[in-house]
Structure formats: C-alpha cells, structure tokens
Design a protein around this motif. Structure first.
Motif, mmCIF file in Angstrom:
data_model
loop_
_atom_site.group_PDB
_atom_site.id
_atom_site.type_symbol
_atom_site.label_atom_id
_atom_site.label_comp_id
_atom_site.label_asym_id
_atom_site.label_seq_id
_atom_site.Cartn_x
_atom_site.Cartn_y
_atom_site.Cartn_z
ATOM 1 N N SER A 188 -9.422 -18.409 39.229
ATOM 2 C CA SER A 188 -9.643 -17.021 39.723
ATOM 3 C C SER A 188 -11.281 -17.139 39.650
ATOM 4 O O SER A 188 -11.815 -17.595 38.782
ATOM 5 C CB SER A 188 -9.193 -16.245 38.814
ATOM 6 N N ALA A 189 -12.026 -16.577 40.481
ATOM 7 C CA ALA A 189 -13.449 -16.102 40.470
ATOM 8 C C ALA A 189 -13.836 -15.372 39.402
ATOM 9 O O ALA A 189 -15.083 -15.587 38.958
ATOM 10 C CB ALA A 189 -14.132 -15.601 41.782
ATOM 11 N N HIS A 190 -13.036 -14.607 38.870
ATOM 12 C CA HIS A 190 -13.424 -13.819 37.645
ATOM 13 C C HIS A 190 -12.597 -13.761 36.397
ATOM 14 O O HIS A 190 -11.207 -14.085 36.783
ATOM 15 C CB HIS A 190 -13.636 -12.396 38.101
ATOM 16 N N LEU A 247 -8.755 -7.466 37.870
ATOM 17 C CA LEU A 247 -10.300 -8.027 37.580
ATOM 18 C C LEU A 247 -11.300 -6.688 37.407
ATOM 19 O O LEU A 247 -10.970 -5.558 38.018
ATOM 20 C CB LEU A 247 -10.751 -8.817 38.738
ATOM 21 N N ILE A 287 -15.169 -6.269 37.096
ATOM 22 C CA ILE A 287 -16.418 -7.155 37.395
ATOM 23 C C ILE A 287 -17.469 -6.040 37.490
ATOM 24 O O ILE A 287 -17.869 -5.136 38.047
ATOM 25 C CB ILE A 287 -16.257 -7.565 39.165
ATOM 26 N N GLU A 345 -12.230 -11.373 47.282
ATOM 27 C CA GLU A 345 -13.503 -11.982 46.620
ATOM 28 C C GLU A 345 -14.934 -11.488 47.135
ATOM 29 O O GLU A 345 -15.594 -11.127 46.696
ATOM 30 C CB GLU A 345 -13.063 -13.384 46.175
ATOM 31 N N ARG A 351 -17.666 -9.152 45.574
ATOM 32 C CA ARG A 351 -18.965 -9.945 45.162
ATOM 33 C C ARG A 351 -20.033 -9.140 45.863
ATOM 34 O O ARG A 351 -20.947 -8.743 45.169
ATOM 35 C CB ARG A 351 -19.080 -11.325 45.788
ATOM 36 N N ARG A 409 -19.531 -1.327 39.767
ATOM 37 C CA ARG A 409 -18.463 -1.825 38.985
ATOM 38 C C ARG A 409 -17.407 -2.023 40.185
ATOM 39 O O ARG A 409 -17.097 -0.984 40.676
ATOM 40 C CB ARG A 409 -18.366 -1.114 37.633
#
Length: 355
Positions: free
Chosen positions: A56-58, A77, A79, A108, A112, A120
């Motif tokens: 996972s990217a996060h 997630l 972020i 994603e 981003r 957020r």
C-alpha cells in the motif's frame, strides 16, 4: 478453471467471441485494438481476500465494527495534508468512496493530489471490499454509510467533503442524505445508479449470482473486463486486474464471491435515482462521455442492454434533477475519469472544493 466471464457491472458492446464460447461479458471494440508492445503480465501467486501482504502507498489501519451481530474489520487510509502545500493546509477532510470493482487503493493518484493541495484524505475499504472483512451480510447503502460515519467519529472528523466513483457514487448520495450534517460537498465521478436497473435487468437470486461469480476466474476475461472500462488501456490500470485475478487463485475465493454477489443485490435493489432531487448540498458531476457501465448489463436482453449505461444522457438528466448541480463532461473518457483524464479531473475537483 473456467474462463467464462459474466460480470455484474459491464460496459461496452457485447463481444462474446473475445472471451470464448458462451461468454457474455461486454467488451468494447477499442479494448481488442490496443497495441501490445510488451507481453501481458501473468500472475501465479494467490492473494488473500483481504489483500494480505499486498503493498500500500500509505499505512493501512483498521476499525473494528459490529455489523448485524458479526465482528468485522474496516480497512482505511488516513493521509495527512502535505505540510508545505502551496495552498496551505485547508483544514478540510475529503472522503473517497470506491466503486464495486475497485478498492480504496485505486484512488491513489487522486488522494495524492488532494493531500498535496492541503486536504486531509480518508480512504476506506467498505465492508465486503478491498482489505476489509467479507462477511455474508444483508448489505445496504445505509449500513455502509453508518460504518463510514463510525470511521469519521473514530478519526474525530466532524464533516467531510465526499467523492464517490461508480458504486461509490450511490453510497455518496445515500451518505449525504442520511448524514447531511457530516457532508460538506459531494463529487460524483461516473456514478452508477443514475438509472433504475430494475426496469431493464431481471432480478436474480443470490445463489445464481454467487455461481456466476465463482466462474469468474479467467485472467484474460478479467483483463478484458477492466479494459472495457477505458477508452485507451494503460499498464498503470493493470493493478485492478492483478488484484481481481490473484484473489481467484486463493482458497477463500468463494467467500469473496459471495460478498460480491450480495453487494450486487444491494446496488440492484436499492436505487438512488429518485433521491437525487432531495440533495441539498453543492454537487459536482464529472462524467466520462464514453462510459457505458451498468449494474447487471450482461443479464439484460440485447434490446434492453442497448438502452443501459448511456452516460452522456444520464449525466445531463442527473444534473437537471439535482438542485444547483454542476456538470463537467469529459469527451473521449470512459468509466475512470480520475485516471483517464487525471489532470483535468483533479483540477475540476480542487476548484470545486475551493469555491
């Protein structure tokens, strides 16, 4: 395993020959014409139905819930906004709701961009999807909306802007209506549910849907299904193919398939079309004009199949039905505007959130 593919959310014109005898999945003509300069990936490693071990990217976190007496885990997630965003930290939270044939990780690029703009970003995998539990529940959009409110409570988020794609758009509408005090603005990206599928698609038993999903195990059929979502295939979209196929290789695939059948019933039997005029918040509709997605389209007669998923017409009707809605039409874009026209999509969404 069988290569027969009968999809629950299908697009394009029927091309049975592309998938073998007896196949009924709709595949767009352009999907077969994509030049293949590299061999297509072949996947051999099974994946658990909660995507265990998949990167996972996060950081992935979990919220424990009780749904209909069953303890379940909801993956999400959280972020943080980029601390040095040129726009500064907005103080706003954006909630991203995935579609039926996707998971939160498919957001994603959008996540981003939103974080870079100072927001957020909260990205749940709804129960029954992605990294979350796959219980045999009576799924409803009200249930998923309540779970999402519980997640916002856990994160101490009083109010969020909501972006829903595909079936996530249906959930976004239900969330905004059931919890108006928790919803700021609403973005609907090629949402399904802009028509009542019960009018053109026959009702089916969960047992029938489950059996059909169990047959959805052929890699090329799965790849053709995702190709048909877009006007031009890019290798970056292959993630969805990999996840869907590798899950079929695992021993728990029947449990995944049953959850998929039950969530199909939710989307089919709980339309939101009639509720659109009741929305009382700023709404942005982003509609790829080449999209032809519809719940249960492959189960309809050829005559009715041709009537389903006409997004240029559906988008305009929805914009007229929703008080004050803004409509952005994207030419030569299919079911994934957030990926196919990423820069334009992000620009429109960020401007809408700033207004």
């Amino acid at each position: 395993m069988s290569n027969t593919r009968r999809t629950f959310l299908t697009v394009g014109a029927t091309t049975a020959a592309a998938l073998g005898a007896g196949a009924v999945t709709a595949v767009s003509a352009n999907a077969a014409e994509v030049p293949r300069t590299r061999p297509e990936p072949v996947y051999e490693t099974p994946l658990g139905i909660a995507m265990e071990g998949y990167p996972s990217a996060h950081p992935v976190r979990f919220l424990r819930l009780v749904n209909q007496g069953e303890t379940v885990n909801m993956a999400y997630l959280d972020i943080a906004p980029a601390p040095h965003s040129p726009q500064g930290v907005s103080g706003r939270t954006v909630l991203l709701l995935h579609g039926k044939n996707f998971d939160g990780g498919a957001w994603e690029p959008t996540a981003r961009a939103l974080a870079a703009a100072g927001h957020r970003v909260v990205v749940p995998d709804q129960i029954g999807f992605g990294r979350s539990s796959k219980p045999a529940l009576e799924y409803s959009f009200e249930l998923l909306a309540r779970n999402t409110v519980a997640l916002l409570d856990q994160l101490e988020v009083a109010r969020a802007d909501v972006i829903g794609h595909s079936m996530g758009g249906m959930l976004g509408v239900r969330f905004a209506l059931e919890h108006p005090d928790r919803t700021g603005r609403l973005v609907l990206a090629n949402p399904v549910g802009l028509e009542d599928y019960r009018e053109l698609v026959p009702a089916l038993s969960t047992e029938r849907l489950f059996a059909d999903e169990l047959a959805n195990t052929g890699l090329e059929g799965i790849r053709a299904f995702y190709r048909a979502y877009v006007v031009q295939w890019r290798r970056a979209y292959e993630r969805n193919v990999e996840l869907r196929y590798r899950v079929t290789l695992g021993g728990e695939y029947p449990r995944w398939a049953l959850a998929s059948a039950r969530t199909y019933q939710m989307a089919y039997h709980q339309p939101v079309l009639a509720d659109l005029p009741r929305l009382r918040l700023p709404v942005l509709l982003v509609i790829g004009q080449k999209d032809r997605a519809a719940i249960g389209k492959s189960y309809a007669t050829p005559e009715n199949r041709a009537k389903l998923g006409d997004f240029p017409v559906l988008g305009r009707r929805a914009a007229a039905a929703i008080p004050g809605a803004r409509l952005v039409e994207l030419a030569d874009v299919g079911h994934l505007p957030q990926l196919e026209a990423r820069e334009r999509f992000e620009r429109e969404v960020l401007a809408f959130l700033r207004d």
